[in-house]
Design a protein around this motif. Structure first.
Motif, mmCIF file in Angstrom:
data_model
loop_
_atom_site.group_PDB
_atom_site.id
_atom_site.type_symbol
_atom_site.label_atom_id
_atom_site.label_comp_id
_atom_site.label_asym_id
_atom_site.label_seq_id
_atom_site.Cartn_x
_atom_site.Cartn_y
_atom_site.Cartn_z
ATOM 1 N N MET A 1 -12.695 -21.959 -8.401
ATOM 2 C CA MET A 1 -12.135 -22.224 -9.724
ATOM 3 C C MET A 1 -13.145 -21.820 -10.810
ATOM 4 S SD MET A 1 -10.725 -25.805 -11.225
ATOM 5 C CE MET A 1 -9.657 -25.961 -9.809
ATOM 6 N N ALA A 2 -12.655 -21.344 -11.894
ATOM 7 C CA ALA A 2 -13.535 -20.861 -12.950
ATOM 8 C C ALA A 2 -14.226 -22.013 -13.674
ATOM 9 C CB ALA A 2 -12.723 -20.054 -13.955
ATOM 10 N N LYS A 3 -15.365 -21.710 -14.254
ATOM 11 C CA LYS A 3 -16.034 -22.703 -15.069
ATOM 12 C C LYS A 3 -15.295 -22.873 -16.397
ATOM 13 C CE LYS A 3 -19.086 -19.210 -17.027
ATOM 14 N NZ LYS A 3 -20.475 -18.770 -17.172
ATOM 15 N N SER A 4 -15.391 -24.021 -16.976
ATOM 16 C CA SER A 4 -14.721 -24.292 -18.235
ATOM 17 C C SER A 4 -15.537 -23.754 -19.397
ATOM 18 C CB SER A 4 -14.519 -25.794 -18.409
ATOM 19 O OG SER A 4 -13.631 -26.277 -17.440
ATOM 20 N N VAL A 5 -14.847 -23.195 -20.369
ATOM 21 C CA VAL A 5 -15.477 -22.741 -21.597
ATOM 22 C C VAL A 5 -14.771 -23.435 -22.738
ATOM 23 C CG1 VAL A 5 -15.980 -20.754 -23.036
ATOM 24 C CG2 VAL A 5 -16.045 -20.531 -20.553
ATOM 25 N N ARG A 6 -15.495 -23.958 -23.687
ATOM 26 C CA ARG A 6 -14.869 -24.841 -24.658
ATOM 27 C C ARG A 6 -14.790 -24.273 -26.075
ATOM 28 N NH1 ARG A 6 -14.318 -30.015 -22.761
ATOM 29 N NH2 ARG A 6 -15.264 -30.418 -20.733
ATOM 30 N N ASN A 7 -15.252 -23.056 -26.286
ATOM 31 C CA ASN A 7 -15.271 -22.588 -27.669
ATOM 32 C C ASN A 7 -14.300 -21.444 -27.952
ATOM 33 O OD1 ASN A 7 -16.604 -20.750 -26.131
ATOM 34 N ND2 ASN A 7 -18.280 -20.413 -27.573
ATOM 35 N N GLY A 116 -5.697 -16.081 -9.955
ATOM 36 C CA GLY A 116 -4.547 -16.119 -9.069
ATOM 37 C C GLY A 116 -3.891 -17.477 -9.128
ATOM 38 N N GLU A 117 -3.032 -17.736 -8.141
ATOM 39 C CA GLU A 117 -2.313 -19.011 -8.121
ATOM 40 C C GLU A 117 -3.272 -20.172 -7.855
ATOM 41 O OE1 GLU A 117 1.020 -18.924 -5.543
ATOM 42 O OE2 GLU A 117 1.577 -21.022 -5.878
ATOM 43 N N GLN A 118 -4.277 -19.939 -7.023
ATOM 44 C CA GLN A 118 -5.242 -20.993 -6.704
ATOM 45 C C GLN A 118 -6.518 -20.850 -7.536
ATOM 46 O OE1 GLN A 118 -4.361 -23.463 -4.714
ATOM 47 N NE2 GLN A 118 -2.388 -22.465 -4.329
ATOM 48 N N ASP A 119 -6.985 -19.617 -7.709
ATOM 49 C CA ASP A 119 -8.243 -19.380 -8.442
ATOM 50 C C ASP A 119 -7.953 -19.097 -9.901
ATOM 51 O OD1 ASP A 119 -9.757 -19.602 -6.069
ATOM 52 O OD2 ASP A 119 -9.149 -17.564 -5.532
ATOM 53 N N PHE A 120 -7.474 -20.095 -10.590
ATOM 54 C CA PHE A 120 -7.110 -19.910 -11.997
ATOM 55 C C PHE A 120 -8.294 -20.212 -12.909
ATOM 56 C CE2 PHE A 120 -5.762 -24.054 -10.382
ATOM 57 C CZ PHE A 120 -6.459 -24.921 -11.216
ATOM 58 N N TRP A 121 -8.181 -19.719 -14.156
ATOM 59 C CA TRP A 121 -9.165 -20.073 -15.182
ATOM 60 C C TRP A 121 -8.625 -21.276 -15.935
ATOM 61 C CZ3 TRP A 121 -8.940 -20.954 -20.347
ATOM 62 C CH2 TRP A 121 -10.144 -21.026 -21.046
ATOM 63 N N ARG A 129 -5.988 -28.515 -23.080
ATOM 64 C CA ARG A 129 -6.262 -27.961 -21.764
ATOM 65 C C ARG A 129 -5.341 -26.752 -21.525
ATOM 66 N NH1 ARG A 129 -10.121 -27.720 -18.129
ATOM 67 N NH2 ARG A 129 -10.540 -29.950 -18.447
ATOM 68 N N VAL A 130 -5.961 -25.599 -21.284
ATOM 69 C CA VAL A 130 -5.206 -24.361 -21.043
ATOM 70 C C VAL A 130 -5.561 -23.827 -19.662
ATOM 71 C CG1 VAL A 130 -4.902 -21.947 -21.767
ATOM 72 C CG2 VAL A 130 -5.021 -23.761 -23.492
ATOM 73 N N VAL A 131 -4.564 -23.332 -18.961
ATOM 74 C CA VAL A 131 -4.755 -22.697 -17.657
ATOM 75 C C VAL A 131 -4.249 -21.253 -17.746
ATOM 76 C CG1 VAL A 131 -3.957 -22.644 -15.251
ATOM 77 C CG2 VAL A 131 -4.554 -24.830 -16.316
ATOM 78 N N ASP A 148 -1.288 -30.545 -10.462
ATOM 79 C CA ASP A 148 -2.160 -31.597 -9.912
ATOM 80 C C ASP A 148 -3.559 -31.060 -9.605
ATOM 81 O OD1 ASP A 148 -0.140 -33.413 -10.116
ATOM 82 O OD2 ASP A 148 0.456 -33.309 -7.998
ATOM 83 N N ASN A 149 -3.669 -29.731 -9.417
ATOM 84 C CA ASN A 149 -4.974 -29.141 -9.110
ATOM 85 C C ASN A 149 -5.807 -28.855 -10.361
ATOM 86 O OD1 ASN A 149 -4.461 -29.088 -6.326
ATOM 87 N ND2 ASN A 149 -3.331 -27.143 -6.527
ATOM 88 N N VAL A 150 -5.219 -29.081 -11.522
ATOM 89 C CA VAL A 150 -5.942 -28.802 -12.774
ATOM 90 C C VAL A 150 -6.803 -30.016 -13.131
ATOM 91 C CG1 VAL A 150 -5.698 -28.265 -15.223
ATOM 92 C CG2 VAL A 150 -4.060 -27.332 -13.560
ATOM 93 N N PRO A 151 -8.102 -29.791 -13.379
ATOM 94 C CA PRO A 151 -8.962 -30.934 -13.710
ATOM 95 C C PRO A 151 -8.542 -31.595 -15.023
ATOM 96 C CG PRO A 151 -10.092 -28.858 -14.122
ATOM 97 C CD PRO A 151 -8.836 -28.519 -13.398
ATOM 98 N N ARG A 152 -8.707 -32.903 -15.073
ATOM 99 C CA ARG A 152 -8.392 -33.652 -16.291
ATOM 100 C C ARG A 152 -9.618 -34.472 -16.687
ATOM 101 N NH1 ARG A 152 -2.141 -35.734 -16.108
ATOM 102 N NH2 ARG A 152 -1.205 -33.758 -15.447
ATOM 103 N N ASP A 153 -9.813 -34.547 -17.975
ATOM 104 C CA ASP A 153 -10.950 -35.316 -18.457
ATOM 105 C C ASP A 153 -10.667 -36.807 -18.439
ATOM 106 O OD1 ASP A 153 -12.412 -33.019 -18.875
ATOM 107 O OD2 ASP A 153 -11.552 -32.722 -20.861
ATOM 108 N N SER A 154 -9.388 -37.189 -18.455
ATOM 109 C CA SER A 154 -9.034 -38.604 -18.393
ATOM 110 C C SER A 154 -7.594 -38.718 -17.903
ATOM 111 C CB SER A 154 -9.164 -39.260 -19.774
ATOM 112 O OG SER A 154 -8.077 -38.914 -20.594
ATOM 113 N N LEU A 155 -7.192 -39.900 -17.537
ATOM 114 C CA LEU A 155 -5.831 -40.125 -17.051
ATOM 115 C C LEU A 155 -4.801 -39.922 -18.152
ATOM 116 C CD1 LEU A 155 -6.405 -43.314 -14.848
ATOM 117 C CD2 LEU A 155 -6.014 -40.969 -14.072
#
Length: 322
Positions: A1-7, A116-121, A129-131, A148-155
């Motif tokens: 999975m790609a690293k997150s970029v915030r800017n 791809g479907e699994q290795d998304f940015w 949150r954008v995928v 469900d596979n997308v990371p979340r910062d909070s519930l």
């Protein structure tokens, strides 16, 4: 999975550059420098406006044996501002991308991330949150994306906005080779397709919008190419939903990048003289790919025996492939 970029503010979607080391068809001037210049402009535009560059496949026109200087220049351009993207049919010699294909060098250099479907940015864009995922050439386009596979910062995070990149024969915008039409992809907001090269009006199916923005290169001397305006697409994410905006890529006039005149065969009456005269005219405006020569031979070799015509074609092939 790609690293997150915030800017980032959004995406800059770049369609099918078809980079190669020589002039295609009836292009004149220096196509390799011209198309690299367009890619450079796109990357600088992305950097200036804080947009993540995203390619729709067919980065290269030939999957292999591209000049070292072309690949080196691409790496030099992309290294400070890496891109994401998929691969197209022109990027791979086999049904799937392999380590022998030129695009793999960019990926291994760390300046082109294949999604791809699994290795998304995924990343936070303007607080949302954008995928960005995708289906490269011949890969299936799923009916549903599992968030469900997308990371979340909070519930309490909202559902992510999902953009899907494709390189397929989609029946959109009266594309004559379309093999299937748009459909709703569960949990996908926007699908952007390359491959077709022509812009098409967006189509909505359920909650999924499908669009074909066209490409940034003009390779063939056709009516479509004459009317085509190379553009890229900005995708930004306001408080809800998304917005798309076309941006024209600086380019020269059609008349300035293609040989427009055909060989005049009316000046002589003898077949041999006409043939030689035609070849003489071709030498004045020779194309790098030999497109004019091959077309001329196809139109004029009926005057000669099969063995002579075959020998002339063989000699022409040797010249063109040098």
């Amino acid at each position: 999975m790609a690293k997150s970029v915030r800017n980032y503010r959004g995406l800059l979607v770049i369609g099918d550059p078809h980079i190669e080391g020589r002039n295609p068809g009836f292009r004149k001037g220096n196509y390799p420098e011209a198309i690299l210049g367009k890619v450079r402009w796109c990357l600088e535009h992305a950097r200036k406006h804080k947009l993540l560059p995203a390619f729709l496949g067919d980065v290269f026109d030939k999957p292999r044996d591209n000049p070292t200087w072309v690949i080196g220049e691409l790496i030099e351009m992309l290294m400070p501002y890496p891109a994401i993207g998929i691969y197209g049919n022109h990027d791979c010699a086999d049904p799937q991308l392999s380590e022998n294909d030129s695009l793999s060098i960019l990926i291994k250099a760390g300046c082109y991330q294949l999604v791809g479907e699994q290795d998304f940015w995924t990343g936070m864009v303007e607080g949302r949150r954008v995928v960005v995922a995708g289906s490269s050439y011949r890969q299936r386009i799923p009916q549903c994306f599992d968030t469900d596979n997308v990371p979340r910062d909070s519930l309490f995070d909202a559902k992510p906005t999902v953009v899907w990149l494709t390189h397929h024969d989609i029946d959109i915008g009266n594309y004559e080779n379309g093999k299937f039409g748009p459909f709703e992809m569960m949990n996908v907001d926007l699908l952007i397709n390359g491959h077709i090269h022509r812009p098409a009006k967006p189509v909505r199916r359920g909650d999924t919008t499908w669009m074909s923005p066209g490409n940034i290169s003009r390779r063939s001397r056709s009516a479509h190419s004459r009317a085509h305006v190379p553009t890229v697409t900005e995708v930004t994410f306001p408080e809800s939903g998304f917005e798309v905006k076309s941006v024209v890529v600086p380019h020269e006039r059609f008349e300035d990048v293609f040989f427009l005149d055909d060989v005049d065969e009316s000046k002589t009456s003898e077949p041999l003289s006409s043939f030689v005269s035609g070849l003489s005219e071709l030498t004045k405006r020779r194309t790098s790919s030999g497109a004019g020569l091959i077309q001329f031979l196809d139109q004029n070799l009926d005057e000669y025996s099969d063995s002579v015509a075959a020998e002339i074609r063989s000699l022409a092939k040797q010249v063109v492939e040098k």
